[in-house]
Scaffold this active site. Structure first.
Site, PDB file in Angstrom:
ATOM      1  N   ASP A   1       0.871  -1.185   0.000  1.00 12.17           N
ATOM      2  CA  ASP A   1       0.000   0.000   0.000  1.00 12.17           C
ATOM      3  C   ASP A   1       0.898   1.222   0.000  1.00 12.17           C
ATOM      4  O   ASP A   1       1.952   1.242   0.636  1.00 12.17           O
ATOM      5  CB  ASP A   1      -0.903  -0.010   1.250  1.00 12.17           C
TER       6      ASP A   1
ATOM      7  N   ALA B   1      -2.243   0.465  12.456  1.00 13.43           N
ATOM      8  CA  ALA B   1      -1.912  -0.966  12.525  1.00 13.43           C
ATOM      9  C   ALA B   1      -1.892  -1.577  11.136  1.00 13.43           C
ATOM     10  O   ALA B   1      -1.006  -2.363  10.790  1.00 13.43           O
ATOM     11  CB  ALA B   1      -2.925  -1.695  13.409  1.00 13.43           C
ATOM     12  N   TYR B   2      -2.851  -1.162  10.314  1.00 11.82           N
ATOM     13  CA  TYR B   2      -2.882  -1.633   8.921  1.00 11.82           C
ATOM     14  C   TYR B   2      -1.603  -1.206   8.214  1.00 11.82           C
ATOM     15  O   TYR B   2      -0.912  -2.019   7.604  1.00 11.82           O
ATOM     16  CB  TYR B   2      -4.120  -1.071   8.214  1.00 11.82           C
ATOM     17  N   ALA B   3      -1.243   0.087   8.329  1.00 17.29           N
ATOM     18  CA  ALA B   3      -0.063   0.614   7.631  1.00 17.29           C
ATOM     19  C   ALA B   3       1.213  -0.061   8.129  1.00 17.29           C
ATOM     20  O   ALA B   3       2.095  -0.418   7.339  1.00 17.29           O
ATOM     21  CB  ALA B   3       0.012   2.133   7.816  1.00 17.29           C
TER      22      ALA B   3
ATOM     23  N   LYS C   1       1.445  -3.609   6.799  1.00 12.70           N
ATOM     24  CA  LYS C   1       1.761  -3.565   5.367  1.00 12.70           C
ATOM     25  C   LYS C   1       3.231  -3.166   5.166  1.00 12.70           C
ATOM     26  O   LYS C   1       3.901  -3.639   4.245  1.00 12.70           O
ATOM     27  CB  LYS C   1       0.856  -2.567   4.648  1.00 12.70           C
TER      28      LYS C   1
END
Ligand SMILES: NC(=O)C1=CN([C@@H]2O[C@H](COP(=O)(O)OP(=O)(O)OC[C@H]3O[C@@H](n4cnc5c(N)ncnc54)[C@H](OP(=O)(O)O)[C@@H]3O)[C@@H](O)[C@H]2O)C=CC1
Ligand SMILES: Nc1nc2c(c(=O)[nH]1)N=C([C@H](O)[C@@H](O)CO)CN2
Length: 237
Positions: free
Chosen positions: A136, A148-150, A153
Site C-alpha cells: 500500500d 496498525a494496517y499501515a 503492510k
C-alpha cells in the site's frame, strides 16, 4: 504437461477477483483463497477457478490452508499475497488483539506461505516463478486512522526485500503498492472527491491498473526486490 496454477489469496472480490478472472482469460490456471462463501464464487468456479477457503487471522488457519493447498496442487507458477483487512485502528480494549490480527493476515500469512509453499514454486517447470506482495502507498507515510494496517503492510513491504534476496535467482519476489484503486460500498461522492484529490491523476482507476502491474511482473525475468507504485502520484500532492 498442464501449466502450474497461480495462487491469489483473498481472490473472491475486487482486485483479487479481477486479476484471477483476467489470468484465466489469458489461459492461466488460477487458485484463489476466500474467507466467506458467497454466490460470486460459483461464477468463478464455473470459469475453472479453484477456490480454497482460508482464514489467515490465526496461525492454525494459515497452516490448515497450506495443507489443503498442497493437496490441491503439486506446483505453483506464482503466489499473489492479496488477502487483506483494511481495518481502522481501535482505541478500545481490543486494540492489541486487532493489531495482532492484522499482523497475522498481512505478515505472518505471507511469511509462512512463502516458506512452506516454496517447494510448490520450485516444482514449477516454467522458467519464471513469482511471489507478489500487495502492499500500500501508506507504507511510505503511515496513516492516522489505520496505523496498525499501515505498519503491518510496511512489514510485508520489508519481507519483499528479504525473500527476494533469499529466493533469487529461481524465484522473483516483488510488491505492488496501490492507493485508491477502487472505492468501497458506502463511500459517498464527498469521500470519493476528497480521495481522488489526494493523487495527481485525480481519478479512481479501477482494478485494471493492478492487473497491468501484475502482468508486467509475471512477464519480466529481470525484476526482483522492487515495489511498483500504482498510486496516481500520491507523493506529488
Ligand atoms: N482497493 C484499494 O483501493 C487498495 C487496495 N490495496 C491492497 O490491494 C489488495 C486488494 O485490495 P481489495 O481488493 O480492495 O481488498 P479487499 O478489502 O476486497 O480484501 C481482499 C480479500 O481479503 C480477504 N480477507 C480479509 N481478511 C481475511 C482473513 N482474515 N483471512 C483470509 N482472507 C481475508 C477477504 O476475503 P472475504 O471477502 O472472503 O472475507 C477479501 O475478499 C489488498 O491487499 C489491499 O490492502 C492497497 C491500497 C488501495
Ligand atoms: N484490504 C484493503 N485495503 C485497502 C483498501 C481496501 O478496500 N481493502 N482500500 C484502501 C483505500 O482505497 C485507500 O487507498 C484510500 O486512500 C487502502 N487499502
Amino acid at each position: 504437461m498442464s501449466a502450474s496454477p497461480i495462487l491469489i489469496t483473498g481472490g473472491a472480490q475486487r482486485l483479487g477477483r479481477h486479476c484471477a478472472e483476467r489470468l484465466v482469460q489469458d489461459g492461466q490456471p488460477v487458485i484463489i483463497s476466500y474467507r466467506r462463501e458467497r454466490p460470486e464464487l460459483e461464477a468463478m468456479r464455473e470459469r475453472g477457478i479453484v477456490t480454497l477457503q482460508a482464514d489467515f487471522s490465526s496461525e492454525d488457519g494459515i497452516l490448515d490452508f497450506l495443507e489443503r493447498l498442497k493437496s490441491e496442487t503439486g506446483s505453483l507458477r506464482a503466489i499473489v499475497h492479496n488477502a487483506s483487512d483494511w481495518a481502522p485502528d481501535s482505541d478500545g480494549d481490543d486494540a492489541g488483539a486487532a493489531f495482532e490480527r492484522l499482523f497475522r493476515i498481512h505478515m505472518l500469512a505471507p511469511y509462512l506461505i512463502n516458506l512452506h509453499a516454496k517447494a510448490l514454486l520450485d516444482a514449477c517447470s516454467e522458467p519464471q516463478r513469482d511471489i507478489v506482495h500487495m502492499t500500500d502507498y501508506v507504507v511510505q507515510k503511515g496513516s492516522r486512522k489505520h496505523a496498525a494496517y499501515a505498519a503491518t503492510k510496511a512489514g510485508l513491504d520489508n519481507l519483499t526485500l528479504s525473500f527476494a534476496a533469499r529466493y533469487a535467482p529461481e524465484i522473483q519476489v516483488n510488491a505492488i503498492a496501490p492507493a485508491l484503486i477502487m472505492l468501497n460500498q458506502g463511500d459517498d461522492e464527498d469521500y470519493a472527491a476528497k480521495a481522488r484529490a489526494k493523487s495527481a491523476m485525480d481519478m479512481v482507476p479501477g482494478p485494471g491498473v493492478i492487473y497491468q502491474s501484475l502482468r508486467y511482473l509475471l512477464d519480466n525475468r529481470y525484476v526482483t526486490g522492487t515495489t511498483l507504485a500504482v498510486d496516481g502520484g500520491r507523493h506529488l500532492r
